[in-house]
Motif scaffolding. Sequence first.
Motif, PDB file in Angstrom:
ATOM      1  N   ARG A 165       0.847  -1.194   0.000  1.00 23.68           N
ATOM      2  CA  ARG A 165       0.000   0.000   0.000  1.00 23.68           C
ATOM      3  C   ARG A 165       0.882   1.242   0.000  1.00 23.68           C
ATOM      4  O   ARG A 165       1.929   1.276   0.653  1.00 23.68           O
ATOM      5  CB  ARG A 165      -0.932   0.022   1.212  1.00 23.68           C
ATOM      6  N   TYR A 166       0.441   2.250  -0.720  1.00 20.08           N
ATOM      7  CA  TYR A 166       1.190   3.497  -0.777  1.00 20.08           C
ATOM      8  C   TYR A 166       0.521   4.567   0.081  1.00 20.08           C
ATOM      9  O   TYR A 166      -0.700   4.754   0.024  1.00 20.08           O
ATOM     10  CB  TYR A 166       1.275   4.013  -2.215  1.00 20.08           C
ATOM     11  N   LEU A 167       1.313   5.248   0.886  1.00 23.64           N
ATOM     12  CA  LEU A 167       0.881   6.455   1.591  1.00 23.64           C
ATOM     13  C   LEU A 167       1.865   7.566   1.272  1.00 23.64           C
ATOM     14  O   LEU A 167       3.078   7.327   1.189  1.00 23.64           O
ATOM     15  CB  LEU A 167       0.849   6.233   3.113  1.00 23.64           C
ATOM     16  N   GLU A 168       1.365   8.780   1.138  1.00 25.03           N
ATOM     17  CA  GLU A 168       2.249   9.875   0.761  1.00 25.03           C
ATOM     18  C   GLU A 168       3.236  10.225   1.862  1.00 25.03           C
ATOM     19  O   GLU A 168       4.255  10.867   1.601  1.00 25.03           O
ATOM     20  CB  GLU A 168       1.447  11.110   0.359  1.00 25.03           C
ATOM     21  N   THR A 169       2.951   9.784   3.100  1.00 25.77           N
ATOM     22  CA  THR A 169       3.902  10.012   4.183  1.00 25.77           C
ATOM     23  C   THR A 169       4.995   8.947   4.220  1.00 25.77           C
ATOM     24  O   THR A 169       5.996   9.107   4.916  1.00 25.77           O
ATOM     25  CB  THR A 169       3.168  10.008   5.537  1.00 25.77           C
ATOM     26  N   GLY A 170       4.795   7.849   3.496  1.00 30.87           N
ATOM     27  CA  GLY A 170       5.807   6.801   3.415  1.00 30.87           C
ATOM     28  C   GLY A 170       5.907   5.913   4.635  1.00 30.87           C
ATOM     29  O   GLY A 170       6.797   5.048   4.704  1.00 30.87           O
ATOM     30  N   ASP A 171       5.012   6.067   5.614  1.00 28.12           N
ATOM     31  CA  ASP A 171       5.133   5.318   6.874  1.00 28.12           C
ATOM     32  C   ASP A 171       3.981   4.321   7.028  1.00 28.12           C
ATOM     33  O   ASP A 171       3.225   4.361   7.996  1.00 28.12           O
ATOM     34  CB  ASP A 171       5.170   6.271   8.062  1.00 28.12           C
ATOM     35  N   VAL A 172       3.861   3.414   6.085  1.00 29.91           N
ATOM     36  CA  VAL A 172       2.775   2.433   6.112  1.00 29.91           C
ATOM     37  C   VAL A 172       3.003   1.444   7.249  1.00 29.91           C
ATOM     38  O   VAL A 172       4.081   0.854   7.377  1.00 29.91           O
ATOM     39  CB  VAL A 172       2.692   1.679   4.774  1.00 29.91           C
ATOM     40  N   LYS A 173       1.966   1.242   8.065  1.00 33.47           N
ATOM     41  CA  LYS A 173       2.048   0.287   9.164  1.00 33.47           C
ATOM     42  C   LYS A 173       1.633  -1.096   8.672  1.00 33.47           C
ATOM     43  O   LYS A 173       0.914  -1.229   7.686  1.00 33.47           O
ATOM     44  CB  LYS A 173       1.143   0.737  10.311  1.00 33.47           C
ATOM     45  N   GLU A 174       2.075  -2.109   9.411  1.00 30.92           N
ATOM     46  CA  GLU A 174       1.797  -3.485   8.972  1.00 30.92           C
ATOM     47  C   GLU A 174       0.301  -3.728   8.819  1.00 30.92           C
ATOM     48  O   GLU A 174      -0.147  -4.342   7.847  1.00 30.92           O
ATOM     49  CB  GLU A 174       2.396  -4.473   9.972  1.00 30.92           C
ATOM     50  N   GLU A 175      -0.481  -3.238   9.770  1.00 31.06           N
ATOM     51  CA  GLU A 175      -1.926  -3.473   9.703  1.00 31.06           C
ATOM     52  C   GLU A 175      -2.591  -2.720   8.553  1.00 31.06           C
ATOM     53  O   GLU A 175      -3.719  -3.025   8.163  1.00 31.06           O
ATOM     54  CB  GLU A 175      -2.598  -3.099  11.032  1.00 31.06           C
ATOM     55  N   GLU A 176      -1.890  -1.714   8.007  1.00 31.75           N
ATOM     56  CA  GLU A 176      -2.426  -0.968   6.870  1.00 31.75           C
ATOM     57  C   GLU A 176      -2.027  -1.592   5.534  1.00 31.75           C
ATOM     58  O   GLU A 176      -2.463  -1.136   4.477  1.00 31.75           O
ATOM     59  CB  GLU A 176      -1.897   0.481   6.909  1.00 31.75           C
ATOM     60  N   ASN A 177      -1.216  -2.634   5.603  1.00 33.56           N
ATOM     61  CA  ASN A 177      -0.645  -3.212   4.392  1.00 33.56           C
ATOM     62  C   ASN A 177      -1.107  -4.655   4.198  1.00 33.56           C
ATOM     63  O   ASN A 177      -0.326  -5.549   3.882  1.00 33.56           O
ATOM     64  CB  ASN A 177       0.885  -3.152   4.462  1.00 33.56           C
ATOM     65  N   GLN A 178      -2.412  -4.874   4.372  1.00 33.97           N
ATOM     66  CA  GLN A 178      -2.945  -6.230   4.279  1.00 33.97           C
ATOM     67  C   GLN A 178      -3.596  -6.523   2.928  1.00 33.97           C
ATOM     68  O   GLN A 178      -3.759  -7.679   2.554  1.00 33.97           O
ATOM     69  CB  GLN A 178      -3.975  -6.449   5.400  1.00 33.97           C
ATOM     70  N   THR A 179      -3.984  -5.505   2.208  1.00 29.45           N
ATOM     71  CA  THR A 179      -4.685  -5.715   0.944  1.00 29.45           C
ATOM     72  C   THR A 179      -3.723  -6.179  -0.142  1.00 29.45           C
ATOM     73  O   THR A 179      -2.629  -5.628  -0.295  1.00 29.45           O
ATOM     74  CB  THR A 179      -5.378  -4.420   0.481  1.00 29.45           C
ATOM     75  N   LEU A 180      -4.134  -7.174  -0.897  1.00 32.37           N
ATOM     76  CA  LEU A 180      -3.429  -7.583  -2.109  1.00 32.37           C
ATOM     77  C   LEU A 180      -4.339  -7.290  -3.294  1.00 32.37           C
ATOM     78  O   LEU A 180      -5.425  -7.878  -3.411  1.00 32.37           O
ATOM     79  CB  LEU A 180      -3.064  -9.061  -2.072  1.00 32.37           C
ATOM     80  N   TRP A 181      -3.920  -6.359  -4.132  1.00 35.44           N
ATOM     81  CA  TRP A 181      -4.696  -6.009  -5.311  1.00 35.44           C
ATOM     82  C   TRP A 181      -4.350  -6.945  -6.455  1.00 35.44           C
ATOM     83  O   TRP A 181      -3.222  -7.458  -6.548  1.00 35.44           O
ATOM     84  CB  TRP A 181      -4.411  -4.572  -5.729  1.00 35.44           C
ATOM     85  N   LYS A 182      -5.278  -7.167  -7.342  1.00 36.50           N
ATOM     86  CA  LYS A 182      -5.015  -7.912  -8.576  1.00 36.50           C
ATOM     87  C   LYS A 182      -4.746  -6.881  -9.656  1.00 36.50           C
ATOM     88  O   LYS A 182      -5.644  -6.147 -10.076  1.00 36.50           O
ATOM     89  CB  LYS A 182      -6.178  -8.831  -8.894  1.00 36.50           C
ATOM     90  N   ILE A 183      -3.467  -6.821 -10.065  1.00 34.59           N
ATOM     91  CA  ILE A 183      -2.950  -5.658 -10.780  1.00 34.59           C
ATOM     92  C   ILE A 183      -2.614  -5.995 -12.229  1.00 34.59           C
ATOM     93  O   ILE A 183      -1.692  -6.782 -12.491  1.00 34.59           O
ATOM     94  CB  ILE A 183      -1.678  -5.125 -10.079  1.00 34.59           C
ATOM     95  N   PRO A 184      -3.307  -5.403 -13.191  1.00 35.48           N
ATOM     96  CA  PRO A 184      -2.867  -5.517 -14.596  1.00 35.48           C
ATOM     97  C   PRO A 184      -1.555  -4.750 -14.768  1.00 35.48           C
ATOM     98  O   PRO A 184      -1.505  -3.536 -14.597  1.00 35.48           O
ATOM     99  CB  PRO A 184      -4.010  -4.863 -15.378  1.00 35.48           C
ATOM    100  N   LEU A 185      -0.477  -5.473 -15.089  1.00 33.19           N
ATOM    101  CA  LEU A 185       0.847  -4.850 -15.100  1.00 33.19           C
ATOM    102  C   LEU A 185       1.131  -4.056 -16.375  1.00 33.19           C
ATOM    103  O   LEU A 185       1.942  -3.141 -16.369  1.00 33.19           O
ATOM    104  CB  LEU A 185       1.935  -5.914 -14.919  1.00 33.19           C
ATOM    105  N   ASN A 186       0.502  -4.421 -17.497  1.00 37.77           N
ATOM    106  CA  ASN A 186       0.773  -3.729 -18.766  1.00 37.77           C
ATOM    107  C   ASN A 186       2.275  -3.530 -18.958  1.00 37.77           C
ATOM    108  O   ASN A 186       2.778  -2.411 -18.997  1.00 37.77           O
ATOM    109  CB  ASN A 186       0.051  -2.387 -18.825  1.00 37.77           C
ATOM    110  N   LEU A 187       2.971  -4.615 -19.109  1.00 38.33           N
ATOM    111  CA  LEU A 187       4.433  -4.600 -19.173  1.00 38.33           C
ATOM    112  C   LEU A 187       4.904  -4.300 -20.598  1.00 38.33           C
ATOM    113  O   LEU A 187       4.655  -5.069 -21.523  1.00 38.33           O
ATOM    114  CB  LEU A 187       4.987  -5.951 -18.708  1.00 38.33           C
ATOM    115  N   LEU A 188       5.573  -3.156 -20.751  1.00 38.30           N
ATOM    116  CA  LEU A 188       6.142  -2.764 -22.044  1.00 38.30           C
ATOM    117  C   LEU A 188       7.590  -3.251 -22.112  1.00 38.30           C
ATOM    118  O   LEU A 188       8.390  -2.969 -21.214  1.00 38.30           O
ATOM    119  CB  LEU A 188       6.070  -1.250 -22.217  1.00 38.30           C
ATOM    120  N   THR A 189       7.906  -3.983 -23.177  1.00 40.50           N
ATOM    121  CA  THR A 189       9.279  -4.419 -23.408  1.00 40.50           C
ATOM    122  C   THR A 189       9.685  -4.102 -24.840  1.00 40.50           C
ATOM    123  O   THR A 189       8.826  -3.867 -25.703  1.00 40.50           O
ATOM    124  CB  THR A 189       9.425  -5.940 -23.165  1.00 40.50           C
TER     125      THR A 189
END
Length: 919
Positions: free
Chosen positions: A517-541
């Motif tokens: 998880r991203y926070l603009e303060t950069g201080d993500v706590k463990e309990e705030e970092n539980q979500t796993l998103w299913k992320i389309p990566l759109n990888l350009l090579t």
Amino acid sequence: MCSTKKSTPGDPYRLPCNVKPLHYNLVIKTDLEALKFEGHVAIDLDIVEETSSIVFNCADLELEQVSIHSEALKTEQIQIASQTVDKDQDRVTVQVSTALPAASKAQLRASFKAPLTGSMTGYYFSQTEIDGKKVHYTLTQFEPTDARKAFPCWDEPALKATYDITMVSRADTVNLSNMPVVSEKPYAPNSNEYSDSGDEMGKLTKMFSNLKSEGSSGGWKVTKFQTTPLISSYLVAFANGPFHYIEGSYTSPISGAVRPVRMYATKEIIHQAKFALDVNVRCLPMYEEVFNVEFPLPKLDTLVAHDFDAGAMENWGLITGRTTAYLIDEEKSDIAAKKRVAEVASHEVAHQWFGNITSPEWWDVLYLNEGFATLMGELVILDKLFPEWGASKEFVNVHLQSALALDARRSSHPIEVPCDDAKKVNQIFDALSYSKAGSVLRMLSDFVTEEKFLKGVSIYLKKHLYSHARTVNLWQGISEATGVDVPDIMDNWINKIGFPVLTVTENAGSITVRQDRYLETGDVKEEENQTLWKIPLNLLTTNANGESTVRRDIVMTTREETYQLDTNLPFKLNAGTSGVYRVLYSPERVTTLGRQCSQANSPFDVTDRMGLISDVMQLGKSGLLRTSAGLSLIDAMRSETDYLVWDSISTRVNAIVGVWWEMSDATRNDMNAFRRSLFSPLVKKYGFEPSKDDSHDVRQLRTLAIAEAAAAKDEEVLQELCSRFKLFVDNDDHSKILPDFQRSAYVNAVRNGGRPEWEAAKKVYKNPPTPSAKTHAMAAMTATTDPALIDETFKFLMTDVKSQDMMYFFIGFNGNRHTRRRLFAFLKENFDEIYKRFEGTFALGNIVKISLRGFATQGDLEDAIAFFKDKNTSKFAMPLEQSLDGIRADMKWLEKSNSDVVDWLESWSATHGKAPSKY
């Protein structure tokens, strides 16, 4: 909502489900001279459960003559045992002496009256001057919960009913509503034609009995409108006033039906509505084709109002909006103003399907309205209407970045946001319901292809015509069209707070990607970092021949995954910046990407370059990179030629200026020198005078370069702008202030001038040639650095400024480093008056947010917390907490990166810098 919830007596937020409205027969009498209205409503009810009580919404109305009638009971009128009012929840409860049997029909009848106010909510008045005389007219603004201020009703979005609306008004005015007029006749006493039923004639005749004697402007008339389809109460609309119109039409590509399309306004401004009319006429058939659902009403009108809280409102068949949203003089306005009108017009027409035909079941799925209207109106259809504008690319700068900025705070909320109390719904009309929702839907569309996505949307709409829906219904439609398990991919994007940052680690022949998880303060706590998103990566090579491909089939589902690729060749995640996430590369890869982006045959397109700049600068703010890495990236990309990339550069540089606004004079000089080095060459390249061969991109880049060079104290640019404005001050000659840099001329002339320039801006504000000129004048008045003029502008703000314009002044004062703290002091000094003036509007939370923007010290944070500690913040609690989070984030950024930024600017200036400007 009744379809998902059983009746619960005493529920503080939802109406009981024992009865359901079926049809409203509504009569509204408007007196523009006395500034009051009164009415009568007969509401046909379905008695779902046996009950002795009927509860409905009513607010700020003087309610009288309430009666209940039942078809199942022999008594014509049921005796009312009691009638109680809950002002906190805007409810009236009527207890009857005889229970109404289940599965029967009943009717509630009530008369009511209220003064017309300028609150911009409910049924209210707007005012302007026509031929030197003050003129009032009325219109409605019901979303989300203000229909109850105009008539008693069941004011919840899923409680749809049909409406017969009759308006009684002065004979020389125009009446408008959702549907076309059926009949319009002079008021004739003792005629039964105005009664909703014979036994109600007595009440209606009493209401009309004083028509002849009231006022001094002659007779009255009665206007009846066609019956509406099933419609939510918040979409009901009516208006009365001296309106004029211009008209067009479109032919349905589905049925061949020809429908009139009109723009209404007062006569002095109606000529500026032609462009908006053209947009409406052109986009209506496009929406029909895209959705394969015909626009179901016989007409579409838009009313342009001088006083309006939001930008616009999608009332079914009668859209309403403010002047800046719909009016433009194409010869006197810049491209930004034209784009604003087109975006708003297209957005509101999209709502005729999303929100109107198919409505949200409850406000927690507001995004089904606003996210879709944002995506369709400001990207898909706008790109078809004006392909030269690049709306699909600009969406990244305007909506995706806005969404990521707000969603990076702890006080963010999910797109589908719990909101039991409808009176607090105003607070979620924000960048998450609009921009993040639109961006997430764009990501899904990109993943499944736009063609299949829109087919799924069509399926969704057709299955819920004239009804209501929830997220699951949308996912079902898109899954059916694509064969993709859409809920599996999308649920966390909709139901969880925040978004991920993907950290890329390079290996020999592969990369490892980790999501957190991203926070603009950069201080993500463990309990705030539980979500796993299913992320389309759109990888350009790219391959050895320099040919690039994008893999759109890769969906990251775990915390960390490794992908095979040759890191010696250019690559990038989130190709096209279609994903709602940020990507963190190593500093070395950032440098490499910057060099590759600047190459003539770069594999990275405009959206990739925009996304890279935004990611690197924002990750610098959170401490995951150094801010100086972002400045170096920008410095390396100064050969860029695309307007949107330069727009991204200016946004990120100004973000630093906005937080370092109390920097030393030496650092300010270094920063301005760096900014001049970026933008002044563009001014020299494109000049001040446009060419008929200029593309839209060139015109916008010229406008941006002039504004940024002037803000950085470029002496030549400032002299040019101020000299052109001086012709206006001395000779009333506006001819040299071209539309594309009108704002820059106004603002910089006042900022670097004195009273004559300020008075000239005030003159434009009071008598603007165009709505955009008026907003530029407000920006100019608040740009002054003269203490006496600052004082005068603050006084002017409370005495001469329309409520709808207040935010423009707040934005201007907040952006002026000489008045930023003064603005918050002004809010504190006048808080009670401002709260009362804007209570119940969308503006209240925005005013609080604007007043706190840019503060970055512990003292500022403590001051804000202390002031609001003993205030009733329930109506703006969410934007307040988001603002406090913003201060905390800026404090950390300033603390962590001050020496990094100052040292980088000093080093750059020592090598490239110029002498400070005299301005």
